[in-house]
Design an enzyme around this catalytic site. Structure first.
Site, mmCIF file in Angstrom:
data_model
loop_
_atom_site.group_PDB
_atom_site.id
_atom_site.type_symbol
_atom_site.label_atom_id
_atom_site.label_comp_id
_atom_site.label_asym_id
_atom_site.label_seq_id
_atom_site.Cartn_x
_atom_site.Cartn_y
_atom_site.Cartn_z
ATOM 1 N N CYS A 110 6.240 -6.329 7.179
ATOM 2 C CA CYS A 110 6.666 -5.079 7.793
ATOM 3 C C CYS A 110 5.884 -4.793 9.077
ATOM 4 O O CYS A 110 5.972 -5.557 10.034
ATOM 5 C CB CYS A 110 6.540 -3.948 6.771
ATOM 6 S SG CYS A 110 7.366 -2.402 7.208
ATOM 7 N N ALA A 111 5.092 -3.735 9.120
ATOM 8 C CA ALA A 111 4.293 -3.417 10.310
ATOM 9 C C ALA A 111 2.934 -4.118 10.295
ATOM 10 O O ALA A 111 2.233 -4.133 11.311
ATOM 11 C CB ALA A 111 4.093 -1.908 10.424
#
Length: 187
Positions: free
Chosen positions: A107-108
């Site tokens: 994800c991030a």
């Protein structure tokens, strides 16, 4: 099995709980010894959707049981930002890379790889919203999971099972990962 692989999954305020829990669960089903480490301490951690997770240990204490075969960072913007800012996380990632051991980020969380100079030039993926931030330092792909050497990256909550199974395959073998996937009704 006595030679069980060891992984540490880091969590911090704002970590994405699905990515953390699904990865932890899939790896434990595959027989990997997983330690959940709180970035700040071993107290409860409020994740991105207000689910509270309780780590097994603080990161400082978890590192006393290292080295780990895999260091894994779940996403979530808040948690990823804290990973980016943490000198302790940077030191751990650099040691992991220098020792040619597995690093996973979803994800991030790949933004923390860039912040600490990890895997530069390798193929990676991430949550689409942070892709522009990474494409100058990596070969950016949009696959669900990208494995580049010992670096494993993935896109987000919906790819957490794929991410966990890719890591399980590297740590416990494809046969074991396939058995876990079958048990989860993913195959």
């Amino acid at each position: 099995m006595g030679d069980s692989k060891k992984a540490v999954v880091l969590i911090a305020e704002g970590s994405e709980e699905m990515e953390a829990v699904i990865t932890i669960d899939v790896l434990r089903r595959a027989g990997v010894n997983v330690t959940v480490a709180g970035l700040k301490d071993n107290g409860p951690v409020k994740c991105s959707r207000d689910v509270v997770l309780v780590p097994d240990a603080s990161l400082t204490d978890a590192l006393k049981s290292g080295p780990y075969d895999a260091v894994i960072l779940p996403g979530g913007l808040g948690g990823s930002k804290l990973f980016c800012e943490s000198a302790e996380v940077g030191k751990l990632l650099k040691e992991q890379e220098a020792s040619d051991r597995i690093i996973g980020a979803i994800c991030a969380a790949p933004t923390a790889l860039k912040s600490h100079g990890i895997g530069l030039g390798k193929s990676i993926t991430s949550y689409p919203g942070v892709g522009d931030h990474l494409s100058d330092s990596y070969k950016y792909l949009e696959d669900k999971v990208v494995i580049s050497g010992k670096l494993v990256t993935s896109r987000g909550p919906g790819t957490a099972f794929d991410f966990g199974l890719a890591l399980a395959g590297l740590l416990a073998g494809k046969e074991k990962a396939d058995a876990v996937a079958k048990g989860l009704l993913l195959l």
